[in-house]
Scaffold this motif. Structure first.
Motif, PDB file in Angstrom:
ATOM      1  N   TYR A 260       0.885  -1.304  -0.048  1.00 38.21           N
ATOM      2  CA  TYR A 260      -0.109  -0.036   0.112  1.00 38.21           C
ATOM      3  C   TYR A 260       0.899   1.177  -0.084  1.00 38.21           C
ATOM      4  O   TYR A 260       1.614   1.339   0.552  1.00 38.21           O
ATOM      5  CB  TYR A 260      -0.881  -0.052   1.334  1.00 38.21           C
ATOM      6  N   ASP A 261       0.561   2.227  -0.981  1.00 40.47           N
ATOM      7  CA  ASP A 261       1.338   3.623  -0.888  1.00 40.47           C
ATOM      8  C   ASP A 261       0.830   4.388   0.034  1.00 40.47           C
ATOM      9  O   ASP A 261      -0.117   4.871   0.012  1.00 40.47           O
ATOM     10  CB  ASP A 261       1.066   4.089  -2.440  1.00 40.47           C
ATOM     11  N   LEU A 262       1.593   4.783   1.172  1.00 36.37           N
ATOM     12  CA  LEU A 262       1.278   5.640   2.430  1.00 36.37           C
ATOM     13  C   LEU A 262       1.143   6.877   1.898  1.00 36.37           C
ATOM     14  O   LEU A 262       0.705   7.956   2.804  1.00 36.37           O
ATOM     15  CB  LEU A 262       2.105   5.313   3.441  1.00 36.37           C
ATOM     16  N   THR A 263       1.860   7.390   0.816  1.00 34.89           N
ATOM     17  CA  THR A 263       2.122   8.789   0.421  1.00 34.89           C
ATOM     18  C   THR A 263       0.477   9.235  -0.019  1.00 34.89           C
ATOM     19  O   THR A 263       0.243  10.409  -0.016  1.00 34.89           O
ATOM     20  CB  THR A 263       2.831   8.783  -0.997  1.00 34.89           C
ATOM     21  N   ARG A 264      -0.479   8.313  -0.100  1.00 33.64           N
ATOM     22  CA  ARG A 264      -1.854   8.793  -0.359  1.00 33.64           C
ATOM     23  C   ARG A 264      -2.419   9.288   0.705  1.00 33.64           C
ATOM     24  O   ARG A 264      -3.035  10.334   0.649  1.00 33.64           O
ATOM     25  CB  ARG A 264      -2.345   7.485  -1.089  1.00 33.64           C
ATOM     26  N   VAL A 265      -1.973   8.854   1.922  1.00 33.39           N
ATOM     27  CA  VAL A 265      -2.438   9.389   3.103  1.00 33.39           C
ATOM     28  C   VAL A 265      -1.953  10.956   3.333  1.00 33.39           C
ATOM     29  O   VAL A 265      -2.957  11.993   3.610  1.00 33.39           O
ATOM     30  CB  VAL A 265      -1.940   8.575   4.043  1.00 33.39           C
ATOM     31  N   SER A 266      -0.671  11.001   3.123  1.00 37.34           N
ATOM     32  CA  SER A 266      -0.210  12.478   3.409  1.00 37.34           C
ATOM     33  C   SER A 266      -0.735  13.405   2.388  1.00 37.34           C
ATOM     34  O   SER A 266      -1.070  14.245   2.518  1.00 37.34           O
ATOM     35  CB  SER A 266       1.145  12.414   3.383  1.00 37.34           C
ATOM     36  N   LYS A 267      -0.742  12.839   1.055  1.00 36.68           N
ATOM     37  CA  LYS A 267      -1.426  14.052  -0.121  1.00 36.68           C
ATOM     38  C   LYS A 267      -2.840  14.127   0.193  1.00 36.68           C
ATOM     39  O   LYS A 267      -3.358  15.198  -0.104  1.00 36.68           O
ATOM     40  CB  LYS A 267      -1.103  13.234  -1.344  1.00 36.68           C
ATOM     41  N   SER A 268      -3.732  13.235   0.821  1.00 36.66           N
ATOM     42  CA  SER A 268      -5.142  13.572   1.105  1.00 36.66           C
ATOM     43  C   SER A 268      -5.158  14.392   1.945  1.00 36.66           C
ATOM     44  O   SER A 268      -6.136  15.407   2.202  1.00 36.66           O
ATOM     45  CB  SER A 268      -5.781  12.260   1.346  1.00 36.66           C
ATOM     46  N   MET A 269      -4.393  14.118   3.115  1.00 35.31           N
ATOM     47  CA  MET A 269      -4.398  15.169   4.154  1.00 35.31           C
ATOM     48  C   MET A 269      -3.915  16.477   3.897  1.00 35.31           C
ATOM     49  O   MET A 269      -4.582  17.523   4.427  1.00 35.31           O
ATOM     50  CB  MET A 269      -3.457  14.530   5.369  1.00 35.31           C
ATOM     51  N   LYS A 270      -2.970  16.597   2.975  1.00 36.89           N
ATOM     52  CA  LYS A 270      -2.420  17.757   2.763  1.00 36.89           C
ATOM     53  C   LYS A 270      -3.484  18.688   1.642  1.00 36.89           C
ATOM     54  O   LYS A 270      -3.962  19.686   1.804  1.00 36.89           O
ATOM     55  CB  LYS A 270      -1.138  17.792   1.918  1.00 36.89           C
ATOM     56  N   ALA A 271      -4.383  17.936   1.034  1.00 33.00           N
ATOM     57  CA  ALA A 271      -5.601  18.562   0.046  1.00 33.00           C
ATOM     58  C   ALA A 271      -6.548  18.877   1.074  1.00 33.00           C
ATOM     59  O   ALA A 271      -7.259  19.826   0.769  1.00 33.00           O
ATOM     60  CB  ALA A 271      -5.763  17.407  -0.815  1.00 33.00           C
ATOM     61  N   PHE A 272      -6.799  18.200   2.018  1.00 30.07           N
ATOM     62  CA  PHE A 272      -7.889  18.537   2.956  1.00 30.07           C
ATOM     63  C   PHE A 272      -7.668  19.664   3.742  1.00 30.07           C
ATOM     64  O   PHE A 272      -8.362  20.520   3.828  1.00 30.07           O
ATOM     65  CB  PHE A 272      -7.993  17.344   4.057  1.00 30.07           C
ATOM     66  N   LEU A 273      -6.385  19.831   4.224  1.00 25.33           N
ATOM     67  CA  LEU A 273      -5.938  21.129   4.855  1.00 25.33           C
ATOM     68  C   LEU A 273      -5.706  22.464   4.053  1.00 25.33           C
ATOM     69  O   LEU A 273      -5.967  23.475   4.583  1.00 25.33           O
ATOM     70  CB  LEU A 273      -4.438  20.834   5.506  1.00 25.33           C
TER      71      LEU A 273
END
Length: 653
Positions: free
Chosen positions: A453-466
């Motif tokens: 699983y590509d965990l960068t999706r988590v950080s990218k989604s969080m940045k997009a949310f913020l």
């Protein structure tokens, strides 16, 4: 003033009231004695149907309720049915049959939605009937649904009140004009369709499954099959505090587990199956690989054992000291037993046989709870009842193990399907159907993509949310790619506001790093240098300089503490990735600020979210809710849960 007939609870519950048609004046004590005898007769006559029924939360029950607020004394019952709506409609059938067997009784029934019988027949109701005028109009009488009509004009019908009738008025109308209040055939048919098939339908609502359970639970369920509902609910509604009791099992030891057959309702079985749960390693419950032929039995037994352990952990230790007189000493027992025999409750079993004794024990328990229970008595909690059985019920583990070879087959077909879709399902197909019903569209085994699983999706989604705009209505969540995008013309939108607010000031082209750092502050109207007077501009710049100086001082002070060690830094990650290379650039870039190594924001974000997600132990929580709202679905955690340091409630690694 008439008593409020609405439900006082927000839980899914149904209330039912049985009134005696007044035939002659009686004093309160005489009326109470008559109603209590009716309760005994009703609970006895319907015992063959009720003894074996597994209720979701609470059973059908009746008790005397004295006159209050204009409502005459009557028999009252309330049952919380939770997620199993079939319990409610089974009670409708029972109440309907009571008025058929006892024609002098009138019944009224409602739930949290009010007149739910009218809701069921909404397509066939007369136009004049609506929620505002439906109070005290819907009753069962002689086994038929009745609706007291309203006069078209005030005073047009002498025996019909203009306003919704009171309970005494309604009872008088029903007794004097029964033929004129019968609901239309289409309305009665709509309600009858919903309860069609009872009592035979009871067996169709059950589901038998094999479970690998501690011997104590097996012995308890042999005596009290209905307690399976309490065990499932305890597991299904568990919280982190409940799970503390399951770190180390004290009542039901996992090493005593044996294979047995457990009867659930379809609702209970679905609740147990649809939740994924990994037991604490200290509990002693270890599951075989998913490919194991008995994996499902082990998983079901593990979940149910957790529920029973949670129930027993909430009980007081000295509850069972009081001794109770035997059930058979009650003067009502002989008549109750005769009624059971007349209704073929024992199914021709030989008196004294093992199966006969099992049915007899269930009948005694029902009699004690529903027929012979004093008004002042306080019912035992399920956990207290379980512990009482364990203390008084002898059982032999070796004898129970011998029964493993003769278990009845599991019910793996005709489950959770509509009437026109009866199919034969294998256990695997059944599990897949449950997962799809629970909203899990892809119950496939873990694929290679999920494995890596590509965990960068988590950080990218969080940045997009913020980076989204937050208003008084809340924050905007990133859009699901599957949703149709909304067409938005940004230029037209800005031009529209330019006409209202005037032209926007020109944007600054400065590349100064400090100004970029404070871009969000300088974008506010009250800090825009282009629109400030010379004196105000100098004041604002001075404020920003002071703020930057203050933050730099904070950084220097924090550099001498250990708080920075709690964050993963870029230097640490580089040293892990290139252990053989000494990075000379770090000394150059760190000149004058050697202790301020940049923090790896992405790594800290992902690790903290994963730690929060893992601590939820399969339950809903802030991490999973936030990620799912952003369209991020994490795979199941198959790694041992990490711990930063040993603690009393965590095993050392």
């Amino acid at each position: 003033m008439e008593e409020n007939m609405k439900l006082a609870t927000v839980e899914d519950a149904v209330e039912y009231r049985l009134f005696l048609i007044p035939d002659e004046p009686r004093d309160a004590e005489e009326h109470k004695e008559i109603l209590q005898k009716y309760i005994e007769r009703i609970m006895t006559q319907f015992a063959p149907m009720l003894v074996h029924y597994i209720w979701q939360n609470q059973p059908f029950n009746l008790k005397y309720k004295p006159e209050k607020g204009g409502v005459p004394a009557h028999m009252f019952g309330m049952t919380k049915f939770g997620d199993n709506i079939e319990d409610e409609w089974f009670i409708v059938y029972i109440v309907k049959q009571i008025t058929k067997e006892f024609p002098e009784l009138v019944a009224r029934i409602e739930d949290n939605d009010g007149e739910f019988l009218l809701i069921e027949a909404a397509d066939y109701l007369p136009k004049w009937l609506d929620p505002d005028n439906s109070a005290n109009r819907v009753f069962f009488y002689h086994g038929e649904l009745c609706i007291i009509p309203a006069p078209r004009k005030p005073g047009a019908v002498s025996w019909l009140p203009t306003a919704p009738p009171t309970i005494p008025q309604a009872l008088n109308i029903i007794s004097t004009h029964p033929e004129k209040i019968l609901a239309s055939e289409s309305v009665r048919a709509a309600v009858n369709r919903r309860i069609r098939g009872y009592p035979e339908k009871i067996q169709a609502s059950l589901h038998r499954a094999h479970c690998f359970l501690p011997a104590g639970i097996v012995a308890v369920l042999k005596q009290r099959p209905r307690l399976v509902a309490a065990g499932v609910q305890a597991f299904y509604l568990r919280d982190p505090i409940d799970l503390r009791a399951c770190r180390i099992f004290k009542t039901f030891l996992p090493e005593t587990r044996i294979m047995t057959s457990v009867t659930f309702t379809k609702c209970l079985y679905a609740q147990l199956m649809q939740q994924r749960f990994i037991p604490d390693r200290r509990s002693g419950f270890k599951l075989p690989p998913p490919s194991h032929p008995q994996y499902r039995a082990h998983e079901l037994g593990m979940k149910l054992a957790h529920g029973f352990e949670i129930l027993c952990s909430k009980c007081h230790p000295h509850f069972s000291d009081s001794k109770k007189s035997p059930v058979t000493s009650s003067p009502l027992w002989a008549g109750f037993l005769d009624s059971l025999k007349k209704n073929d409750y024992f199914k021709g079993l030989i008196e004294g046989s093992a199966q006969y004794q099992e049915r007899l024990e269930m009948a005694k328990n029902y009699f004690q709870l529903s027929v012979n229970r004093p008004e002042s008595s306080v019912a035992m909690s399920p956990g207290e009842e379980i512990l009482t059985l364990l203390q008084t019920l002898p059982f032999d583990i070796e004898e129970l193990k011998k029964e493993e070879a003769n278990l009845p087959p599991e019910d793996a077909s005709r489950f959770l399907l509509s009437d026109d879709q009866w199919l034969d399902l294998s256990p695997d197909q059944l599990d897949q159907l449950l997962q799809e019903a629970a909203g899990k569209r892809d119950p496939e085994p873990i694929s290679e993509e999920k494995e890596h699983y590509d965990l960068t999706r988590v950080s990218k989604s969080m940045k997009a949310f913020l980076s989204k705009v937050s208003t008084h209505k809340g924050a905007e969540l990133p859009r699901d790619p599957s949703e149709t995008p909304i067409t938005f013309d940004a230029d037209s939108f800005l031009n529209y506001f330019d006409k209202i607010l005037g032209p926007r000031p020109p944007e600054s082209d400065s590349d100064d790093q400090d100004e970029e750092d404070f871009e969000s502050l300088e974008s506010d109207d009250d800090l825009d240098f282009e629109t400030q007077e010379p004196g105000e501009e100098a004041s604002v710049k001075g404020t920003l300089d002071d703020l930057k100086s203050y933050m730099a001082q904070m950084d220097r002070e924090l550099a001498h503490t250990s708080i920075g060690k709690s964050f993963a830094t870029q230097k640490q990650m580089e040293s892990l990735a290139q252990t053989t290379n000494s990075n000379s650039d770090e000394e150059d870039s760190g000149a004058g600020d050697s202790g301020m190594t940049p923090v790896d924001v992405d790594l800290n974000l992902v690790s903290n979210i994963l730690e929060s997600y893992s601590s939820q132990a399969g339950l809903a929580g802030p991490a999973s809710n936030l990620l799912q709202s952003m369209g991020v679905q994490l795979p199941d955690n198959t790694d041992p849960r990490p711990t930063r340091k040993p603690a009393e409630d965590q095993p050392a690694h």
